[in-house]
Write a protein that holds these residues in place. Structure first.
Motif, PDB file in Angstrom:
ATOM      1  N   VAL A  87       0.845  -1.203   0.000  1.00 18.44           N
ATOM      2  CA  VAL A  87       0.000   0.000   0.000  1.00 18.44           C
ATOM      3  C   VAL A  87       0.877   1.248   0.000  1.00 18.44           C
ATOM      4  O   VAL A  87       0.613   2.225  -0.710  1.00 18.44           O
ATOM      5  CB  VAL A  87      -0.949  -0.001   1.223  1.00 18.44           C
ATOM      6  CG1 VAL A  87      -1.745   1.297   1.289  1.00 18.44           C
ATOM      7  CG2 VAL A  87      -1.896  -1.183   1.161  1.00 18.44           C
ATOM      8  N   ARG A  88       1.957   1.200   0.791  1.00 18.87           N
ATOM      9  CA  ARG A  88       2.881   2.344   0.825  1.00 18.87           C
ATOM     10  C   ARG A  88       3.633   2.476  -0.492  1.00 18.87           C
ATOM     11  O   ARG A  88       3.802   3.577  -1.023  1.00 18.87           O
ATOM     12  CB  ARG A  88       3.871   2.192   1.993  1.00 18.87           C
ATOM     13  CG  ARG A  88       3.229   2.417   3.350  1.00 18.87           C
ATOM     14  CD  ARG A  88       4.297   2.457   4.420  1.00 18.87           C
ATOM     15  NE  ARG A  88       4.878   1.138   4.641  1.00 18.87           N
ATOM     16  CZ  ARG A  88       4.403   0.266   5.519  1.00 18.87           C
ATOM     17  NH1 ARG A  88       3.362   0.587   6.254  1.00 18.87           N
ATOM     18  NH2 ARG A  88       4.965  -0.917   5.666  1.00 18.87           N
ATOM     19  N   TYR A  89       4.112   1.332  -1.024  1.00 21.98           N
ATOM     20  CA  TYR A  89       4.860   1.398  -2.285  1.00 21.98           C
ATOM     21  C   TYR A  89       3.963   1.909  -3.417  1.00 21.98           C
ATOM     22  O   TYR A  89       4.400   2.679  -4.274  1.00 21.98           O
ATOM     23  CB  TYR A  89       5.405   0.017  -2.660  1.00 21.98           C
ATOM     24  CG  TYR A  89       6.339  -0.571  -1.643  1.00 21.98           C
ATOM     25  CD1 TYR A  89       7.224   0.239  -0.936  1.00 21.98           C
ATOM     26  CD2 TYR A  89       6.350  -1.934  -1.379  1.00 21.98           C
ATOM     27  CE1 TYR A  89       8.076  -0.297   0.012  1.00 21.98           C
ATOM     28  CE2 TYR A  89       7.208  -2.479  -0.444  1.00 21.98           C
ATOM     29  CZ  TYR A  89       8.060  -1.659   0.250  1.00 21.98           C
ATOM     30  OH  TYR A  89       8.901  -2.191   1.185  1.00 21.98           O
ATOM     31  N   ALA A  90       2.711   1.453  -3.407  1.00 20.39           N
ATOM     32  CA  ALA A  90       1.795   1.828  -4.484  1.00 20.39           C
ATOM     33  C   ALA A  90       1.563   3.335  -4.511  1.00 20.39           C
ATOM     34  O   ALA A  90       1.282   3.911  -5.567  1.00 20.39           O
ATOM     35  CB  ALA A  90       0.462   1.092  -4.319  1.00 20.39           C
ATOM     36  N   ALA A  91       1.707   3.968  -3.324  1.00 20.82           N
ATOM     37  CA  ALA A  91       1.459   5.409  -3.246  1.00 20.82           C
ATOM     38  C   ALA A  91       2.504   6.222  -3.997  1.00 20.82           C
ATOM     39  O   ALA A  91       2.260   7.382  -4.321  1.00 20.82           O
ATOM     40  CB  ALA A  91       1.410   5.841  -1.777  1.00 20.82           C
ATOM     41  N   ILE A  92       3.678   5.661  -4.252  1.00 25.92           N
ATOM     42  CA  ILE A  92       4.721   6.431  -4.939  1.00 25.92           C
ATOM     43  C   ILE A  92       4.883   5.998  -6.399  1.00 25.92           C
ATOM     44  O   ILE A  92       5.659   6.604  -7.140  1.00 25.92           O
ATOM     45  CB  ILE A  92       6.081   6.314  -4.223  1.00 25.92           C
ATOM     46  CG1 ILE A  92       6.536   4.857  -4.156  1.00 25.92           C
ATOM     47  CG2 ILE A  92       6.028   6.935  -2.854  1.00 25.92           C
ATOM     48  CD1 ILE A  92       7.951   4.701  -3.660  1.00 25.92           C
ATOM     49  N   LEU A  93       4.164   4.940  -6.801  1.00 26.23           N
ATOM     50  CA  LEU A  93       4.319   4.457  -8.175  1.00 26.23           C
ATOM     51  C   LEU A  93       3.778   5.454  -9.196  1.00 26.23           C
ATOM     52  O   LEU A  93       4.122   5.387 -10.374  1.00 26.23           O
ATOM     53  CB  LEU A  93       3.618   3.103  -8.345  1.00 26.23           C
ATOM     54  CG  LEU A  93       4.247   1.940  -7.571  1.00 26.23           C
ATOM     55  CD1 LEU A  93       3.488   0.652  -7.858  1.00 26.23           C
ATOM     56  CD2 LEU A  93       5.715   1.773  -7.951  1.00 26.23           C
ATOM     57  N   GLY A  94       2.935   6.380  -8.741  1.00 22.68           N
ATOM     58  CA  GLY A  94       2.409   7.388  -9.651  1.00 22.68           C
ATOM     59  C   GLY A  94       3.486   8.281 -10.228  1.00 22.68           C
ATOM     60  O   GLY A  94       3.287   8.913 -11.268  1.00 22.68           O
ATOM     61  N   TYR A  95       4.644   8.345  -9.571  1.00 30.57           N
ATOM     62  CA  TYR A  95       5.750   9.172 -10.073  1.00 30.57           C
ATOM     63  C   TYR A  95       6.236   8.700 -11.445  1.00 30.57           C
ATOM     64  O   TYR A  95       6.810   9.474 -12.199  1.00 30.57           O
ATOM     65  CB  TYR A  95       6.919   9.145  -9.085  1.00 30.57           C
ATOM     66  CG  TYR A  95       6.763  10.147  -7.978  1.00 30.57           C
ATOM     67  CD1 TYR A  95       7.176  11.464  -8.135  1.00 30.57           C
ATOM     68  CD2 TYR A  95       6.191   9.791  -6.767  1.00 30.57           C
ATOM     69  CE1 TYR A  95       7.016  12.392  -7.128  1.00 30.57           C
ATOM     70  CE2 TYR A  95       6.033  10.708  -5.744  1.00 30.57           C
ATOM     71  CZ  TYR A  95       6.451  12.009  -5.930  1.00 30.57           C
ATOM     72  OH  TYR A  95       6.292  12.927  -4.927  1.00 30.57           O
ATOM     73  N   VAL A  96       6.039   7.417 -11.734  1.00 26.39           N
ATOM     74  CA  VAL A  96       6.460   6.915 -13.047  1.00 26.39           C
ATOM     75  C   VAL A  96       5.248   6.638 -13.932  1.00 26.39           C
ATOM     76  O   VAL A  96       5.335   5.898 -14.900  1.00 26.39           O
ATOM     77  CB  VAL A  96       7.330   5.647 -12.897  1.00 26.39           C
ATOM     78  CG1 VAL A  96       8.642   5.973 -12.232  1.00 26.39           C
ATOM     79  CG2 VAL A  96       6.601   4.549 -12.137  1.00 26.39           C
ATOM     80  N   GLY A  97       4.104   7.221 -13.556  1.00 25.47           N
ATOM     81  CA  GLY A  97       2.920   7.104 -14.404  1.00 25.47           C
ATOM     82  C   GLY A  97       2.079   5.879 -14.158  1.00 25.47           C
ATOM     83  O   GLY A  97       1.249   5.515 -14.994  1.00 25.47           O
ATOM     84  N   ALA A  98       2.294   5.220 -12.996  1.00 25.88           N
ATOM     85  CA  ALA A  98       1.554   3.986 -12.723  1.00 25.88           C
ATOM     86  C   ALA A  98       0.248   4.228 -11.981  1.00 25.88           C
ATOM     87  O   ALA A  98      -0.357   3.288 -11.475  1.00 25.88           O
ATOM     88  CB  ALA A  98       2.434   3.020 -11.929  1.00 25.88           C
ATOM     89  N   GLY A  99      -0.204   5.472 -11.899  1.00 20.68           N
ATOM     90  CA  GLY A  99      -1.490   5.759 -11.285  1.00 20.68           C
ATOM     91  C   GLY A  99      -1.459   5.796  -9.774  1.00 20.68           C
ATOM     92  O   GLY A  99      -0.414   5.611  -9.147  1.00 20.68           O
ATOM     93  N   GLY A 100      -2.625   6.077  -9.171  1.00 24.61           N
ATOM     94  CA  GLY A 100      -2.714   6.089  -7.722  1.00 24.61           C
ATOM     95  C   GLY A 100      -2.364   7.439  -7.115  1.00 24.61           C
ATOM     96  O   GLY A 100      -2.284   8.467  -7.794  1.00 24.61           O
ATOM     97  N   LEU A 101      -2.138   7.421  -5.786  1.00 22.47           N
ATOM     98  CA  LEU A 101      -1.889   8.664  -5.056  1.00 22.47           C
ATOM     99  C   LEU A 101      -0.604   9.359  -5.495  1.00 22.47           C
ATOM    100  O   LEU A 101      -0.495  10.582  -5.420  1.00 22.47           O
ATOM    101  CB  LEU A 101      -1.816   8.359  -3.550  1.00 22.47           C
ATOM    102  CG  LEU A 101      -3.138   8.010  -2.856  1.00 22.47           C
ATOM    103  CD1 LEU A 101      -2.886   7.638  -1.411  1.00 22.47           C
ATOM    104  CD2 LEU A 101      -4.122   9.168  -2.940  1.00 22.47           C
ATOM    105  N   GLY A 102       0.381   8.582  -5.922  1.00 20.82           N
ATOM    106  CA  GLY A 102       1.664   9.172  -6.331  1.00 20.82           C
ATOM    107  C   GLY A 102       1.501  10.170  -7.454  1.00 20.82           C
ATOM    108  O   GLY A 102       2.241  11.156  -7.545  1.00 20.82           O
ATOM    109  N   LEU A 103       0.506   9.938  -8.302  1.00 25.87           N
ATOM    110  CA  LEU A 103       0.274  10.827  -9.442  1.00 25.87           C
ATOM    111  C   LEU A 103      -0.117  12.227  -8.966  1.00 25.87           C
ATOM    112  O   LEU A 103       0.435  13.237  -9.435  1.00 25.87           O
ATOM    113  CB  LEU A 103      -0.831  10.236 -10.316  1.00 25.87           C
ATOM    114  CG  LEU A 103      -0.887  10.663 -11.775  1.00 25.87           C
ATOM    115  CD1 LEU A 103       0.397  10.290 -12.490  1.00 25.87           C
ATOM    116  CD2 LEU A 103      -2.074  10.014 -12.469  1.00 25.87           C
TER     117      LEU A 103
END
Length: 271
Positions: A215-231
């Motif tokens: 859940v934590r890792y998924a939050a930063i995956l948006g930085y590379v365009g993978a969607g989610g909160l990171g975006l």
């Protein structure tokens, strides 16, 4: 080798007997740590002066996140659900796929050393691949969005749970497995009734623990365009809208805390 360089110390006991006491390894270990630290600082150009003079900027940004932009919460729900969906689906599929990979990597179950070596190498290669890099590669293959993030989390879960599971399988008591084979059961049946019950609690516990982290890792995956909160974190930081970033982080912290509490409750019952 160490004992040859530094001869053991002679100690005379009260009864007059002489025994040899090995020299402590602590000074040698400290020396290695100091050397490694020195070269790490040289190669990374780490500078304490720069750290001290610029650390205030970090707290300035943190200060601008407080109070959070409360009305921004309406725009967080969809990315938050995308993050949770990526984490849940990637963790679930990764944990399921980890089972056959772990079996094929277990030297006490699979007799072919080549098969065991190949699958251990595959799991090892997947572990060395950073999640952000695998997410970036996935965006080129599957396009931008949660699909790429799900694949990245799936690969991480597969490598992490797969390694822990095959280590658990290799350490089980094989007595019952061999007994079941001797009465005519196939290896699959013997594995089902003798090995699975021994490793199932730890397998489920590790899968839940992996889901927490995902859940934590998924939050930063948006930085590379993978969607989610990171975006949206990336977007708001780009606009220097730190109060909205504070709102996103607050929602993420509360969500992770709830998931960790639920997961910990079930993991305690499994172990």
């Amino acid at each position: 080798m160490y004992d040859k360089l530094f001869h053991p110390k002679k100690v005379v006991l009260p009864n007059g007997k002489v025994v040899l006491e090995k020299r402590s390894r602590v000074p040698f270990i400290l020396l290695i740590i100091i050397i490694v630290t020195y070269f790490s600082i040289r190669f990374t150009d780490f500078n304490f002066k720069v750290l001290v003079t610029h650390i205030g900027g970090f707290f300035t940004i943190i200060g601008q996140m407080i109070p959070p932009h409360w009305s921004y919460i309406d725009k967080i729900w969809n990315p938050l659900f995308d993050t949770l969906k990526m984490s849940l689906l990637g963790s679930l599929i990764g944990a399921v796929l980890a089972l056959p990979f772990a079996i094929l990597s277990s030297s006490n179950i699979i007799k072919s050393k080549i098969v065991v070596a190949v699958f251990k190498i595959i799991l090892s290669l997947l572990r060395t691949l950073p999640t952000l890099v695998s997410a970036l590669i996935a965006t080129f293959i599957f396009g931008l969005g949660p699909m790429a993030g799900t694949v990245a989390i799936l690969l991480f879960t597969l490598s992490y749970v797969g390694k822990l599971l095959y280590e658990a399988i290799e350490n089980v008591d094989m007595g019952s497995f061999e007994a079941m084979e001797s009465i005519g059961m196939t290896r699959i049946q013997a594995f089902r009734y003798a090995v699975i019950p021994q490793v199932l609690p730890s397998y489920l516990s590790q899968s839940l623990f992996c889901f927490e982290g995902n859940v934590r890792y998924a939050a930063i995956l948006g930085y590379v365009g993978a969607g989610g909160l990171g975006l949206i974190i990336n977007e708001r930081i780009g606009w220097r809208d730190y109060s909205s970033v504070g709102m996103v982080i607050l929602v993420l912290v509360v969500t992770v805390y709830i998931i960790e509490t639920i997961s910990e409750h079930f993991r305690k019952k499994l172990i």
